[in-house]
Design an enzyme around this catalytic site. Structure first.
Site, PDB file in Angstrom:
ATOM      1  N   CYS A  72      -7.513  -6.560   5.684  1.00 58.40           N
ATOM      2  CA  CYS A  72      -6.351  -7.417   5.957  1.00 58.40           C
ATOM      3  C   CYS A  72      -5.223  -6.729   6.719  1.00 58.40           C
ATOM      4  CB  CYS A  72      -5.780  -7.963   4.652  1.00 58.40           C
ATOM      5  SG  CYS A  72      -6.948  -8.924   3.694  1.00 58.40           S
ATOM      6  N   HIS A 127       0.453  -8.595   6.427  1.00 61.87           N
ATOM      7  CA  HIS A 127       0.041  -8.072   5.136  1.00 61.87           C
ATOM      8  C   HIS A 127       1.312  -7.640   4.402  1.00 61.87           C
ATOM      9  CE1 HIS A 127      -2.934  -6.720   2.301  1.00 61.87           C
ATOM     10  NE2 HIS A 127      -2.141  -5.705   2.054  1.00 61.87           N
TER      11      HIS A 127
END
Ligand code: NAG
Ligand code: NAG
Ligand code: NAG
Ligand code: NAG
Ligand code: NAG
Ligand code: NAG
Length: 566
Positions: A72, A127
């Protein structure tokens, strides 16, 4: 007449510019988390995704889109800055904020903000944490503080009812939403907040860039229980290649430690690192992943329906994609963290009103909500399918161009400190020209860090300082080619002459990437081709090295279609 001429001119790329001159296009940028293209519109025979399919039927659908890393933090930072992880220097989720340690790179939403857009973030776009300075890059990227759903606080709590009737922190977590803490789930809250913002934007003078990041189908599969009923257990099947491939170098394998931490998986006593997961549980993981996809689809449907209701369907670009994929048992793996297609390939579709779809008649909706429980089947055919290989670093220049802003220039060289430039390419031409005009072979590049040559507890997500081997991978229409090379984090140095292992897959015969031909007789890359390459400059770019290797292999060893050149 008005509409007809618009359709005609659109294909010359002019109508769109005309629209922009009068009125800038809004952008609704939707991201799912860990979603591979297991969707009806990507020909998945099982998955029920009628709302995303409906969007696809009015979009350019990129069939071969790849993330730059299957994790991610690195992938999202790469997408939003349009730089590769080698440039952001972010290989993990916990190292640093790129503006401080890599370069003060302008992001996609920041670019729109600087052009007068109201930019808003809902859910997971950057993120969270240190990699976006604990603020999702606010205030640089966003006009207002990013929204995080309060119920996300309970994502890793003991809220899943187990077979014993008690509450656990499980991987498989189908819940009665009214019984959840706060009586809701994060993606439901995300949808509600995004709809609230759309309502506000209806009165706004400025155009908007609204980013909505759904948390699913990322684990745990904490989802409303009714979605599981869409996938009867006895209809579930294993992938065609459920075993760890014999010729897979051990460095390429990742031992999916994150699912092992969940209580229901722990109780299975699965051996480390190779498993396997018991067959029934494998089928359940697939069942719950697909259920999570349908749950996300329902959220996307509600969001697009609201976009329509508030009068934005004809002046808003809609992007739908994901940060990377997830292996659902292919190669004996249950995670991202690899360079296989199942981990790096993503869904990507872009709706541009008047360009990918003509206006609806008066009173007809563009995106009516489709209830998957009423109409579970895929009634929608894909719009304009683009087979050409594209990368998520291409999104920034492409969306900017489509919205009527200038696409940022190509960075002068990889790793450049120029604040505004792209390491991707503007792919807006795929919207104006039929694909047959695009003859050039395109390649996507991804990378993957490892702490050692054999699977370790930290192989999935090594901290940057623990990285000793870096997988550099190339994907084009016929091949996936990966070199695992020595890496020194203190010097940020990948030694391309220090090859620990390699992978070569011929995708015509082996689309799932199970038969590694690297180094086998007849498929060797002679070392002199490497020697020649080190003459490119003091620091040959790995993308060039891989490109030259595969070109050499293609010309000397593999070529079946002599007409095809790279
Ligand atoms: C980074 O760039 C932004 C504008 O894009 C500027 O406001 C900020 O001061 C810069 N930060 C640093 C550390 O140079
Ligand atoms: C990161 O956040 C902190 C705390 O809000 C702030 O003081 C600092 O300036 C931010 N860093 C940058 C580079 O903007
Ligand atoms: C969900 O929980 C509520 C409150 O406990 C209950 O009234 C309802 O019947 C449950 N729904 C289902 C489908 O189990
Ligand atoms: C797993 O190991 C524990 C402790 O050794 C044991 O009690 C349990 O029965 C085992 N579970 C399975 C599914 O084998
Ligand atoms: C705002 O939304 C209403 C419906 O809620 C719609 O009729 C109207 O056209 C919208 N206004 C603009 C400026 O789009
Ligand atoms: C790179 O690897 C090669 C082969 O292992 C080795 O001979 C060379 O010294 C390494 N270069 C550097 C700069 O570490």
């Amino acid at each position: 007449m008005m509409m007809l001429s618009c359709v005609f001119v659109t294909y010359m790329g002019l109508c769109l510019l005309g629209v922009v001159a009068r009125d800038k296009l809004n952008v609704l940028y939707i991201m799912a988390d860990d979603l591979r293209p297991s969707l009806g519109c990507y020909s998945d025979p099982l998955v029920k995704s009628p709302n995303i399919d409906q969007l696809a039927s009015k979009s350019n659908v990129f069939f071969n889109a790849y993330a730059q890393q299957a994790l991610c933090g690195p992938s999202r930072t790469s997408i939003l800055t349009s730089r590769r992880p080698d440039t952001t220097k972010l290989f993990d989720n916990s190292n640093f904020y790129w503006r401080v340690h890599s370069g003060n790179y302008t992001t996609l939403p920041q670019y729109f903000k600087s052009h007068g857009y109201t930019t808003m973030s809902v859910g997971k776009i950057f993120h969270p944490g240190i990699v976006s300075n604990h603020s999702d890059d606010y205030p640089y990227s966003w006009s207002v503080p990013p929204y995080h759903p309060p119920s996300f606080h309970y994502e890793r709590r003991k809220v899943c009812k187990g077979r014993d009737g008690k509450l656990h922190e499980n991987l498989l977590c189908a819940v009665n939403v009214t019984e959840m803490p706060l009586g809701t789930l994060p993606d439901i809250e995300n949808t509600e907040e995004a709809i609230r913002l759309l309502k506000l934007m209806n009165k706004s003078e400025s155009p908007f860039f609204l980013a909505v990041g759904f948390y699913k189908p990322h684990i745990p599969f904490r989802i409303p229980q009714e979605f599981v009923k869409l996938y009867p257990f006895d209809k579930m099947t294993l992938p065609a290649d459920p075993d760890v491939p014999k010729g897979l170098p051990s460095v390429a394998y990742n031992p999916w430690t994150d699912i092992r931490e969940r209580e229901d998986v722990k109780a299975l006593n699965i051996s480390f690192p190779y498993g396997p997961v018991p067959k029934d549980f494998q089928l359940q993981i697939r069942q719950y992943y697909f259920s999570s996809v349908s749950y996300v689809d329902a959220q996307v449907g509600k969001l697009l329906n609201a976009l329509d209701e508030h009068g934005f369907a004809e002046n808003t670009i809609v992007v739908f994609t994901s940060d990377h994929g997830w292996s659902l048992g292919e190669h004996g793996e249950w995670a991202k963290y690899s360079t296989f297609d199942v981990a790096t390939r993503v869904p990507l579709m872009v709706y541009v009103p008047g360009l990918t779809s003509v206006s609806q008649g008066r009173g007809e909706k563009t995106f009516p909500y489709v209830d998957v429980f009423q109409e579970p089947n895929n009634h929608f055919i894909s719009g304009r399918v683009v087979k050409s290989v594209v990368e998520l670093v291409d999104l920034f220049p492409t969306i900017s161009h489509l919205a009527g802003l200038h696409a940022p220039h190509q960075c002068p060289q990889p790793g450049s400190h120029v604040n505004l430039c792209t390491e991707g390419e503007n792919r807006a031409y795929t919207f104006y020209r039929p694909e047959t005009y695009i003859s050039e072979e395109r390649m996507a590049f991804s990378q993957c860090p490892r702490p050692a040559d054999t699977p370790q507890l930290n192989s999935d997500q090594p901290h940057f300082l623990e990285v000793r081997v870096l997988g550099y991978s190339l994907r084009c229409s016929q091949y996936r080619y990966t070199l695992w090379v020595g890496f020194q984090p203190d010097r940020f140095y990948a030694n391309l002459s220090d090859v620990h292992a390699g992978e070569l897959y011929l995708l015509d015969d082996d689309p799932d990437q199970d038969h590694n031909l690297y180094g086998l007789k007849g498929y060797e890359v002679p070392s002199h081709s490497l020697d020649k390459l080190s003459g490119i400059g003091a620091m040959p770019q790995w993308t060039d090295v891989l490109r030259q290797h595969i070109t050499w292999l293609h010309q000397h060893r593999l070529q079946r279609n002599p007409a095809q050149t790279f």
